[in-house]
Design a protein around this motif. Sequence first.
Motif, PDB file in Angstrom:
ATOM      1  N   ALA A  85       4.581  -5.913  44.969  1.00 41.52           N
ATOM      2  CA  ALA A  85       3.995  -4.605  45.308  1.00 41.52           C
ATOM      3  C   ALA A  85       3.681  -4.536  46.794  1.00 41.52           C
ATOM      4  O   ALA A  85       3.864  -3.494  47.431  1.00 41.52           O
ATOM      5  N   LEU A  86       3.239  -5.623  47.347  1.00 42.41           N
ATOM      6  CA  LEU A  86       2.937  -5.675  48.776  1.00 42.41           C
ATOM      7  C   LEU A  86       4.219  -5.529  49.603  1.00 42.41           C
ATOM      8  O   LEU A  86       4.282  -4.732  50.539  1.00 42.41           O
ATOM      9  N   GLN A  87       5.250  -6.259  49.230  1.00 43.10           N
ATOM     10  CA  GLN A  87       6.519  -6.159  49.955  1.00 43.10           C
ATOM     11  C   GLN A  87       7.133  -4.769  49.800  1.00 43.10           C
ATOM     12  O   GLN A  87       7.672  -4.214  50.764  1.00 43.10           O
ATOM     13  N   ASP A  88       7.044  -4.202  48.606  1.00 38.28           N
ATOM     14  CA  ASP A  88       7.564  -2.844  48.390  1.00 38.28           C
ATOM     15  C   ASP A  88       6.804  -1.822  49.244  1.00 38.28           C
ATOM     16  O   ASP A  88       7.405  -0.893  49.791  1.00 38.28           O
ATOM     17  N   ALA A  89       5.488  -1.989  49.361  1.00 36.62           N
ATOM     18  CA  ALA A  89       4.684  -1.077  50.188  1.00 36.62           C
ATOM     19  C   ALA A  89       5.095  -1.185  51.648  1.00 36.62           C
ATOM     20  O   ALA A  89       5.106  -0.177  52.372  1.00 36.62           O
ATOM     21  N   TRP A  90       5.448  -2.377  52.088  1.00 33.94           N
ATOM     22  CA  TRP A  90       5.903  -2.570  53.477  1.00 33.94           C
ATOM     23  C   TRP A  90       7.164  -1.742  53.721  1.00 33.94           C
ATOM     24  O   TRP A  90       7.287  -1.084  54.743  1.00 33.94           O
ATOM     25  N   VAL A  91       8.067  -1.766  52.762  1.00 33.82           N
ATOM     26  CA  VAL A  91       9.311  -0.988  52.880  1.00 33.82           C
ATOM     27  C   VAL A  91       9.004   0.507  52.824  1.00 33.82           C
ATOM     28  O   VAL A  91       9.512   1.289  53.633  1.00 33.82           O
ATOM     29  N   GLU A  92       8.151   0.905  51.873  1.00 30.58           N
ATOM     30  CA  GLU A  92       7.794   2.319  51.703  1.00 30.58           C
ATOM     31  C   GLU A  92       7.232   2.914  52.988  1.00 30.58           C
ATOM     32  O   GLU A  92       7.519   4.063  53.328  1.00 30.58           O
ATOM     33  N   HIS A  93       6.438   2.158  53.720  1.00 27.18           N
ATOM     34  CA  HIS A  93       5.823   2.660  54.953  1.00 27.18           C
ATOM     35  C   HIS A  93       6.655   2.361  56.194  1.00 27.18           C
ATOM     36  O   HIS A  93       6.202   2.638  57.309  1.00 27.18           O
ATOM     37  N   ASP A  94       7.856   1.823  55.998  1.00 27.27           N
ATOM     38  CA  ASP A  94       8.733   1.498  57.125  1.00 27.27           C
ATOM     39  C   ASP A  94       7.944   0.728  58.190  1.00 27.27           C
ATOM     40  O   ASP A  94       7.977   1.051  59.375  1.00 27.27           O
ATOM     41  N   THR A  95       7.220  -0.281  57.728  1.00 30.87           N
ATOM     42  CA  THR A  95       6.265  -0.993  58.568  1.00 30.87           C
ATOM     43  C   THR A  95       6.895  -1.758  59.720  1.00 30.87           C
ATOM     44  O   THR A  95       6.449  -1.636  60.852  1.00 30.87           O
ATOM     45  N   PRO A  96       7.927  -2.562  59.497  1.00 30.85           N
ATOM     46  CA  PRO A  96       8.435  -3.373  60.611  1.00 30.85           C
ATOM     47  C   PRO A  96       9.163  -2.549  61.675  1.00 30.85           C
ATOM     48  O   PRO A  96       9.829  -1.574  61.350  1.00 30.85           O
ATOM     49  N   GLN A  97       8.994  -2.964  62.889  1.00 33.50           N
ATOM     50  CA  GLN A  97       9.828  -2.433  63.967  1.00 33.50           C
ATOM     51  C   GLN A  97      10.782  -3.555  64.353  1.00 33.50           C
ATOM     52  O   GLN A  97      11.865  -3.635  63.809  1.00 33.50           O
ATOM     53  N   CYS A  98      10.361  -4.469  65.212  1.00 33.95           N
ATOM     54  CA  CYS A  98      11.248  -5.594  65.505  1.00 33.95           C
ATOM     55  C   CYS A  98      11.268  -6.560  64.327  1.00 33.95           C
ATOM     56  O   CYS A  98      12.238  -7.254  64.100  1.00 33.95           O
ATOM     57  N   GLY A  99      10.167  -6.603  63.551  1.00 35.42           N
ATOM     58  CA  GLY A  99      10.105  -7.404  62.343  1.00 35.42           C
ATOM     59  C   GLY A  99       9.673  -8.842  62.520  1.00 35.42           C
ATOM     60  O   GLY A  99       9.422  -9.537  61.550  1.00 35.42           O
ATOM     61  N   TYR A 100       9.564  -9.310  63.743  1.00 36.92           N
ATOM     62  CA  TYR A 100       9.299 -10.732  63.965  1.00 36.92           C
ATOM     63  C   TYR A 100       7.998 -11.200  63.331  1.00 36.92           C
ATOM     64  O   TYR A 100       7.943 -12.259  62.722  1.00 36.92           O
ATOM     65  N   CYS A 101       6.962 -10.414  63.409  1.00 37.69           N
ATOM     66  CA  CYS A 101       5.646 -10.826  62.904  1.00 37.69           C
ATOM     67  C   CYS A 101       5.450 -10.511  61.436  1.00 37.69           C
ATOM     68  O   CYS A 101       4.464 -10.931  60.830  1.00 37.69           O
ATOM     69  N   GLN A 102       6.350  -9.782  60.838  1.00 36.57           N
ATOM     70  CA  GLN A 102       6.086  -9.188  59.531  1.00 36.57           C
ATOM     71  C   GLN A 102       5.901 -10.193  58.402  1.00 36.57           C
ATOM     72  O   GLN A 102       5.092  -9.957  57.502  1.00 36.57           O
ATOM     73  N   ALA A 103       6.617 -11.302  58.400  1.00 36.64           N
ATOM     74  CA  ALA A 103       6.400 -12.302  57.343  1.00 36.64           C
ATOM     75  C   ALA A 103       4.960 -12.799  57.393  1.00 36.64           C
ATOM     76  O   ALA A 103       4.284 -12.881  56.364  1.00 36.64           O
ATOM     77  N   GLY A 104       4.476 -13.108  58.581  1.00 33.76           N
ATOM     78  CA  GLY A 104       3.087 -13.553  58.731  1.00 33.76           C
ATOM     79  C   GLY A 104       2.094 -12.462  58.376  1.00 33.76           C
ATOM     80  O   GLY A 104       1.053 -12.725  57.776  1.00 33.76           O
ATOM     81  N   GLN A 105       2.416 -11.227  58.722  1.00 39.28           N
ATOM     82  CA  GLN A 105       1.544 -10.096  58.380  1.00 39.28           C
ATOM     83  C   GLN A 105       1.436  -9.947  56.864  1.00 39.28           C
ATOM     84  O   GLN A 105       0.339  -9.803  56.316  1.00 39.28           O
ATOM     85  N   ILE A 106       2.573  -9.966  56.182  1.00 35.17           N
ATOM     86  CA  ILE A 106       2.587  -9.793  54.731  1.00 35.17           C
ATOM     87  C   ILE A 106       1.853 -10.947  54.050  1.00 35.17           C
ATOM     88  O   ILE A 106       1.071 -10.729  53.116  1.00 35.17           O
ATOM     89  N   ILE A 107       2.090 -12.162  54.508  1.00 35.84           N
ATOM     90  CA  ILE A 107       1.418 -13.319  53.905  1.00 35.84           C
ATOM     91  C   ILE A 107      -0.090 -13.238  54.144  1.00 35.84           C
ATOM     92  O   ILE A 107      -0.889 -13.536  53.244  1.00 35.84           O
TER      93      ILE A 107
END
Length: 156
Positions: A85-107
């Motif tokens: 659900a957390l990962q799906d919400a990330w996609v729904e909100h088009d959260t990443p831009q460059c994406g580099y930090c996103q794994a750490g953000q999600i965790i």
Amino acid sequence: MASISLKVNGKVYQIEAEDDIPLLWALRDHVGLVGTKYGCGIAQCGSCTVLVGGVATRSCMMPAKSLGEAEIITIEGLAENGGKALQDAWVEHDTPQCGYCQAGQIISAAGLLKSNPNPTDEEIDTAMRGNICRCGSYVRIKAAIKTAIKKGGVVA
């Protein structure tokens, strides 16, 4: 060289590595899970965050040999451990831009939701404060966390 046993995403890995290898490099170079990123190397940016025993932990400074039997969850194993659900919400909100930090953000968000399934705005801000996003997508990150909460994004 040391023989180190790591329990990652439900699977046990036996690696041969230097005695002082940080968990980050054990995961990336020996286990082959490269979703966890190297950012600063001094546990200040959050790019290397993984869950260790359910707690968001900076892997760049954590000695791999110190973990014993602790369960490690990386971004690659998060969906199977209640984080879909957390990962799906990330996609729904088009959260990443460059994406580099996103794994750490999600965790980090997963660690928050594991310990507090219904955090206040202030608690979200506090929990996420240690994760730096060079692109500044903090507003979308917070919105994604709130959406995950509404959809039952509690992490196992």
